[in-house]
Scaffold this motif. Structure first.
Motif, PDB file in Angstrom:
ATOM      1  N   UNK A 203      28.163  -4.638 -42.038  1.00  0.00           N
ATOM      2  CA  UNK A 203      27.776  -5.992 -41.909  1.00  0.00           C
ATOM      3  C   UNK A 203      27.292  -6.851 -43.024  1.00  0.00           C
ATOM      4  N   UNK A 204      27.847  -5.872 -44.270  1.00  0.00           N
ATOM      5  CA  UNK A 204      27.104  -6.606 -45.588  1.00  0.00           C
ATOM      6  C   UNK A 204      27.958  -7.322 -45.536  1.00  0.00           C
ATOM      7  N   UNK A 205      27.140  -8.657 -46.268  1.00  0.00           N
ATOM      8  CA  UNK A 205      27.450  -9.572 -47.225  1.00  0.00           C
ATOM      9  C   UNK A 205      27.271  -9.675 -48.540  1.00  0.00           C
ATOM     10  N   UNK A 206      26.377  -8.601 -49.106  1.00  0.00           N
ATOM     11  CA  UNK A 206      25.660  -8.260 -50.416  1.00  0.00           C
ATOM     12  C   UNK A 206      26.031  -6.684 -50.686  1.00  0.00           C
ATOM     13  N   UNK A 207      25.988  -7.073 -52.224  1.00  0.00           N
ATOM     14  CA  UNK A 207      25.677  -5.266 -52.679  1.00  0.00           C
ATOM     15  C   UNK A 207      24.356  -5.201 -52.497  1.00  0.00           C
ATOM     16  N   UNK A 208      24.547  -3.629 -51.961  1.00  0.00           N
ATOM     17  CA  UNK A 208      22.739  -3.206 -51.551  1.00  0.00           C
ATOM     18  C   UNK A 208      22.150  -3.424 -53.062  1.00  0.00           C
ATOM     19  N   UNK A 209      20.227  -2.882 -51.887  1.00  0.00           N
ATOM     20  CA  UNK A 209      19.034  -3.424 -53.593  1.00  0.00           C
ATOM     21  C   UNK A 209      19.269  -2.122 -54.063  1.00  0.00           C
ATOM     22  N   UNK A 210      19.087  -1.712 -55.039  1.00  0.00           N
ATOM     23  CA  UNK A 210      18.532  -0.629 -55.766  1.00  0.00           C
ATOM     24  C   UNK A 210      18.698   0.661 -55.052  1.00  0.00           C
ATOM     25  N   UNK A 211      19.915   0.947 -55.358  1.00  0.00           N
ATOM     26  CA  UNK A 211      20.920   2.100 -54.859  1.00  0.00           C
ATOM     27  C   UNK A 211      20.303   3.501 -56.209  1.00  0.00           C
TER      28      UNK A 211
END
Length: 351
Positions: A203-211
């Motif tokens: 249920x992500x609305x943003x690109x995940x941080x710190x891949x």
């Protein structure tokens, strides 16, 4: 050059390739003298093949608890049972375990005894898909190379759970209940050798941080992502396969050069809200843009290099696009000539 144009959804060259080390379900060599240290005990609920003495098959047995695991076992198959808990007792003698498959059981987060997994010092592969987990199990053994947690109910990732997993190459969290708030800037800290990260169907609305910087395959399909931050992929310079199908990306949510990254070979943006083809790098080989809102294709604007019929470029400078999928848009054939001139390696177009 011969280009095949397909009017339907019959072409799909790239499947879910995994560039992690091959799953080592192998018959590891052990000297007969070494085997003599172990008795050939076998839990009555399970099957112990004489030709593969370090494997224990307890799958599809209707088990409600894990039986005592003999010391000789390296590969443990417990999938498709009714197991609800993982306790320390069955693993007291199983100090050589490398592989545990607990897929399709009824294991809950509360049902995992604290510290039981981290004590399995040689464990490489842990499969806990299709269970009832609400958070990523912690702590985990530092030896892990693959962790598969798909199709659970995970909404929480404990702080620091991955911090010591330097050997992990594949992390699969797809089809869970992760929100943006579950992925903090330090969530994936420590995953220095991660190659594949799958967070699709959450249920992500943003690109995940710190891949993690070494990630080569990033799967974010079936979320609700609307915007990709500018220069997002500069932090993951080795990303090769990128899947963002079934999101809410529009033209405004994609910065002009965000996909102009030389490492990306396969870019999937199907089932979004794009009205034009985003800029991409000449190294790209597969581009999926089906089921968007694109009405026309301009080969001159689309081409990552200048178009010239008389220009016989060397392979090193030539755009490498081989597969282009545009069906499910509002584009009508024929394919513009300038696309054929630009993408001379193109083998198939779905329109």
């Amino acid at each position: 050059m011969t280009v095949k144009v397909y009017p339907s959804l019959l072409v799909l060259f790239l499947t879910n390739t995994v560039w992690t080390r091959n799953v080592r379900q192998v018959y590891d060599a052990m000297d007969s003298e070494d085997w003599s240290r172990f008795t050939f005990e076998c839990p009555q609920e399970c099957f112990c093949p004489p030709s593969f003495p370090n494997a224990l098959y307890c799958d599809n047995k209707g088990l409600k608890e894990i039986p005592a695991i003999p010391a000789r076992i390296w590969y443990l198959y417990l999938q498709n049972n009714l197991i609800e808990t993982i306790s320390e007792k069955p693993f007291v003698n199983a100090t050589h375990l490398k592989w545990i498959n607990l897929n399709k059981n009824k294991i809950t987060s509360n049902g995992i005894e604290e510290g039981v997994l981290s004590k399995l010092k040689h464990l490489l592969y842990l499969f806990l898909e299709d269970n009832e987990l609400e958070e990523v199990p912690a702590p985990l053994p530092t030896s892990l190379e693959q962790l598969r947690l798909a199709r659970n109910k995970i909404s929480r990732i404990p702080e620091g759970v991955f911090s010591n997993l330097e050997n992990l190459t594949m992390l699969d969290l797809h089809h869970n209940k992760l929100l943006d708030s579950a992925l903090q800037s330090d969530t994936f800290q420590g995953l220095n050798n991660l190659m594949q990260l799958n967070i699709a169907k959450n249920s992500l609305k943003k690109m995940p941080l710190s891949i993690p910087a070494n990630t080569m395959q990033l799967f974010l399909d079936n979320n609700s992502i609307e915007v990709i931050p500018e220069n997002y992929f500069s932090a993951i310079p080795k990303v090769t396969f990128l899947r963002l199908n079934y999101n809410k990306l529009s033209d405004d949510g994609i910065p002009p050069n965000v996909f102009n990254v030389s490492s990306i070979l396969d870019l999937q943006l199907s089932h979004n809200q794009l009205t034009k083809i985003p800029l991409f790098n000449a190294h790209l080989e597969h581009l999926h843009l089906d089921h968007n809102r694109i009405k026309s294709v301009n080969g001159t604007l689309m081409c990552p290099t200048s178009i010239a019929i008389e220009d016989h470029r060397s392979y090193g400078n030539m755009p490498r696009l081989r597969y282009l999928r545009l069906d499910g848009n509002e584009i009508q054939p024929p394919i513009p000539l300038d696309i054929m001139i630009c993408f001379r390696l193109l083998q198939a177009v779905v329109i």
